[in-house]
Design a protein around this motif. Sequence first.
Motif, PDB file in Angstrom:
ATOM      1  N   ARG A 298       0.774  -1.325  -0.101  1.00 42.42           N
ATOM      2  CA  ARG A 298       0.037  -0.465   0.046  1.00 42.42           C
ATOM      3  C   ARG A 298       0.600   1.243   0.218  1.00 42.42           C
ATOM      4  O   ARG A 298       0.457   1.762  -0.573  1.00 42.42           O
ATOM      5  CB  ARG A 298      -0.931   0.302   1.152  1.00 42.42           C
ATOM      6  N   VAL A 301       2.718   2.230  -3.903  1.00 42.35           N
ATOM      7  CA  VAL A 301       1.482   2.138  -4.386  1.00 42.35           C
ATOM      8  C   VAL A 301       0.398   2.902  -3.729  1.00 42.35           C
ATOM      9  O   VAL A 301      -0.854   2.706  -3.177  1.00 42.35           O
ATOM     10  CB  VAL A 301       0.328   0.721  -5.207  1.00 42.35           C
ATOM     11  N   SER A 302       0.853   3.868  -3.789  1.00 42.63           N
ATOM     12  CA  SER A 302      -0.529   5.754  -3.543  1.00 42.63           C
ATOM     13  C   SER A 302      -1.250   5.317  -4.559  1.00 42.63           C
ATOM     14  O   SER A 302      -1.166   5.298  -5.847  1.00 42.63           O
ATOM     15  CB  SER A 302       0.811   6.711  -3.157  1.00 42.63           C
ATOM     16  N   PRO A 303      -2.522   6.153  -4.443  1.00 44.87           N
ATOM     17  CA  PRO A 303      -3.169   6.335  -5.259  1.00 44.87           C
ATOM     18  C   PRO A 303      -2.932   7.176  -6.236  1.00 44.87           C
ATOM     19  O   PRO A 303      -2.942   6.855  -7.459  1.00 44.87           O
ATOM     20  CB  PRO A 303      -4.619   7.732  -4.161  1.00 44.87           C
ATOM     21  N   ALA A 306      -0.790   5.233  -8.038  1.00 48.21           N
ATOM     22  CA  ALA A 306      -1.529   3.853  -9.021  1.00 48.21           C
ATOM     23  C   ALA A 306      -2.471   4.399 -10.247  1.00 48.21           C
ATOM     24  O   ALA A 306      -2.469   3.370 -11.430  1.00 48.21           O
ATOM     25  CB  ALA A 306      -3.515   3.509  -7.889  1.00 48.21           C
ATOM     26  N   PRO A 323      -8.846   6.741  -8.122  1.00 45.03           N
ATOM     27  CA  PRO A 323      -7.682   5.371  -7.716  1.00 45.03           C
ATOM     28  C   PRO A 323      -8.986   4.548  -7.040  1.00 45.03           C
ATOM     29  O   PRO A 323      -8.605   3.343  -6.965  1.00 45.03           O
ATOM     30  CB  PRO A 323      -6.970   6.105  -7.157  1.00 45.03           C
ATOM     31  N   ASP A 324      -9.562   5.187  -6.441  1.00 48.32           N
ATOM     32  CA  ASP A 324     -10.493   3.551  -5.443  1.00 48.32           C
ATOM     33  C   ASP A 324     -11.418   3.025  -6.523  1.00 48.32           C
ATOM     34  O   ASP A 324     -12.492   2.749  -5.827  1.00 48.32           O
ATOM     35  CB  ASP A 324     -11.049   4.254  -4.455  1.00 48.32           C
ATOM     36  N   ARG A 367      -6.684   1.059  -7.777  1.00 48.16           N
ATOM     37  CA  ARG A 367      -5.068   0.955  -6.527  1.00 48.16           C
ATOM     38  C   ARG A 367      -5.593  -0.252  -6.417  1.00 48.16           C
ATOM     39  O   ARG A 367      -3.641  -1.276  -6.060  1.00 48.16           O
ATOM     40  CB  ARG A 367      -5.513   1.618  -5.588  1.00 48.16           C
ATOM     41  N   GLU A 368      -6.135  -0.930  -6.385  1.00 50.81           N
ATOM     42  CA  GLU A 368      -5.713  -2.437  -5.691  1.00 50.81           C
ATOM     43  C   GLU A 368      -5.839  -3.471  -6.729  1.00 50.81           C
ATOM     44  O   GLU A 368      -4.590  -4.334  -6.647  1.00 50.81           O
ATOM     45  CB  GLU A 368      -7.615  -3.005  -5.001  1.00 50.81           C
TER      46      GLU A 368
END
Lengths: 455, 346
Positions: A298, A301-303, A306, A323-324, A367-368
């Motif tokens: 996490r 890979v910040s928003p 991503a 990003p979410d 992001r995930e």
Amino acid sequence: MSPTAGPRKQIHLAAHFPGVNNTTVWAAPPAGPTTAPGRDAARPPSFGSQIDFASFEHLARTAERGLFDFFFLAEGLRLREHKGRIHDLDVLGRPESLTVLAALAAVTERLGLAGTVSATFNEPYELARRLASLDHLSGGRAAWNVVTTSDAFTGENFRRGGFLDRADRYTRAAEFLATAREFWDSRADAGEPLPVDHRGAHFTVRGEFGVPRGPQGHPVIIQAGDSSEGREFAASAADVIFTRHSGLEAGRAFYADVKRRLPAYGRRPADLKIMPGVTYVLGDTPAEAQEHAAEIRRQQVSPQTALLTLEQVWGVDLSSYDPDGPLPDIDPDPHGELAQGRVRIADPRAVADRWRALSRAKGLSIRETVIETTGRQSFIGTPQDVARELEAFVQGDAADGFILVPHLTPGGLDPFVERVVPLLQERGAYRTEYTGTTLRSHLGLPDPARPVRKD
Amino acid sequence: MPVPHHPLRLAVALDAPQAPPPSDAAPYLALARLAERGTLDFVTLGDRFGGPGPDALSVLARVAPTTERLGLVATVTTTHTEPFHVSTGVATLDWVSRGRAGWTVAASTSEAEAALVGRRPAAPAAEVWSEADEVADVVGRLWDSWEDDAEIRDRATGRFVDRDRLHYVDFTAHTFTVRGPSIVPRPPQGRPVTVVEVADAPDAGHAERARWAVAAARADVVLVRAEDPGTAGAARAALHDRARAHGRDPGALRVLASLPVELESPADAVGLADLLGDWFAQGAADGFHLRPADPARDLPRIVEGTVPTLRERGLFRHSYEGTTLRDHLGLPRPASIYAPAREAVR
């Protein structure tokens, strides 16, 4: 093959200085897995500098405490760009390799000192001279990681530019190395230097070499890369190959392929050490290690990272996406050139299709998805788990050792040296003291033959 | 002439002109530690690019962690080294020495050196020194290309640097171009100290004229090879005039008389102090760069004989006050040339 049959293969270890890459965590939470020395609680939590000498000294001393073969520095010749602007999300800024290594020779005694230097933007005489100098100044601990550079983007900082195609890059690298060796060999005995007179496709040089033969004869040669040209170059000329780590079976196939190429060059399998670059995460329990690993991903890979990673695949501006939220429905532009100074993605549409399928199947956000797809294989577990796995790779002929890539600067190697190295020693797979003084001796490599003088 | 009221600057060359240079570290370490005990401003190490001896920048990097205050000035040949590499190499020496680096600008007209590199034929002095001037220019710009506060580590926006504080130098010279920015963040001194060596008169031929031009335009420290205090003083005045003509503050230029010394007995060391004090009182130079015939013999005599005598006369420091080479030389840390432009845009 049984790992207990015959003498145990010894594991070789090297340390990569984390510095510039997209996996170095530069802003970890206060309760991160490693505490950097001297961190001021009042300032935003961050780890050590990537540029202060104290960082290099700390990591090198830690590696030497762990009896590592060598310390490894990457090179930078141009800051990366994205969408025509300097990439600002990852650690950037690094010193020049050979100068840092010369300074590290002062604060270490046995550790090998390996620098990445491009064979494209240097000349054989000047680099042979700098490497021979480092070998003397370190008492025989110098190594050169030979890389080539092809892009005109990097070439904009240099006279020679960057206009060699892929095949020419390796012929130039091979001739570069051969020419450097002619210089080193011209001082093979204590007498007057023999003049070098080299006329080749890439270089025409002549004259006397000013530095006597170094303690190792030739500095150790490392080759980084997995391509077929790279493997052949390594088989013909390198002492160590720095490869990507990709699982036990793929590692065994790579290992067998590279070692099989050696006899054609009159070399034995033991003459080339195969050392994948690997990351690791330790925990007191397997579950804790997995938790740490997820937290590190996490942070890596910040928003913002991503979205940028997605843009590198899609080749178009995606800054309006959340990003979410879900991945874009649009197809990538195969001609998009948003990123400069990075490895190109061969088939962006295929990658995008794969990522979208994964995202839909698992219900992952942008992001995930990036976290899940860009993670490199890593050794994650308790120190016992990691020691056992590393050894399985070496005893199973998937590697001769590893170049460890910590994700924290400069304290990321400390837990490994404190917790994993003693376990490898207990297993009889790792040295308990240095037996020689030169890097060649740590690696069990013969000194290069002294050429016979023809007078 | 008025007695100068700033302290005398003192530097020494580590090169042994008569002997083949050692390749291993020990002799250099011993000399550098000794020079530091004498609180000298800096040591210089020549680089005989095509001749015998190790790479000077590497030797001084090897010395850096085993010294604490001593300035370390390596010769770098601009003719056969990429300007980008010159910039990153010297900046890195500044990082590993925590602000004690300098470089002596050198150029090569030698056929033998050109043949070792094989990139291009040798060129006349006027050309290679004109190129050296451009290299020194772009090297300074590359050092400035990261503003001091470019690294922000801003967690909220995920940005490690503020890219508005990183600058393309977009430099076009006659024989090269450099896009920039540097890959090395701005070094501790901002700009490591640039040194140029010249003969005592600017009109001693094409080569000398070209070196003088580089000295006036680019140098923080000029080493003048002079035979007597009058000539040295005249060279200093002429360098000040030329620096002024380039729009520079002559007060930010240190002119040191570069003298060969051979101290055959301890008494010679005191005699040297007399001579230096005399030249200094006459305004011949801001200080001295001594070139011992045999550093292993002469440097101990300088540190044990010449330095204490100069100290007794109030001409030389008893201990270092600052930590960087610029501190020792009384030279300010320059601001990045790109910083004001950014301020103006705001």
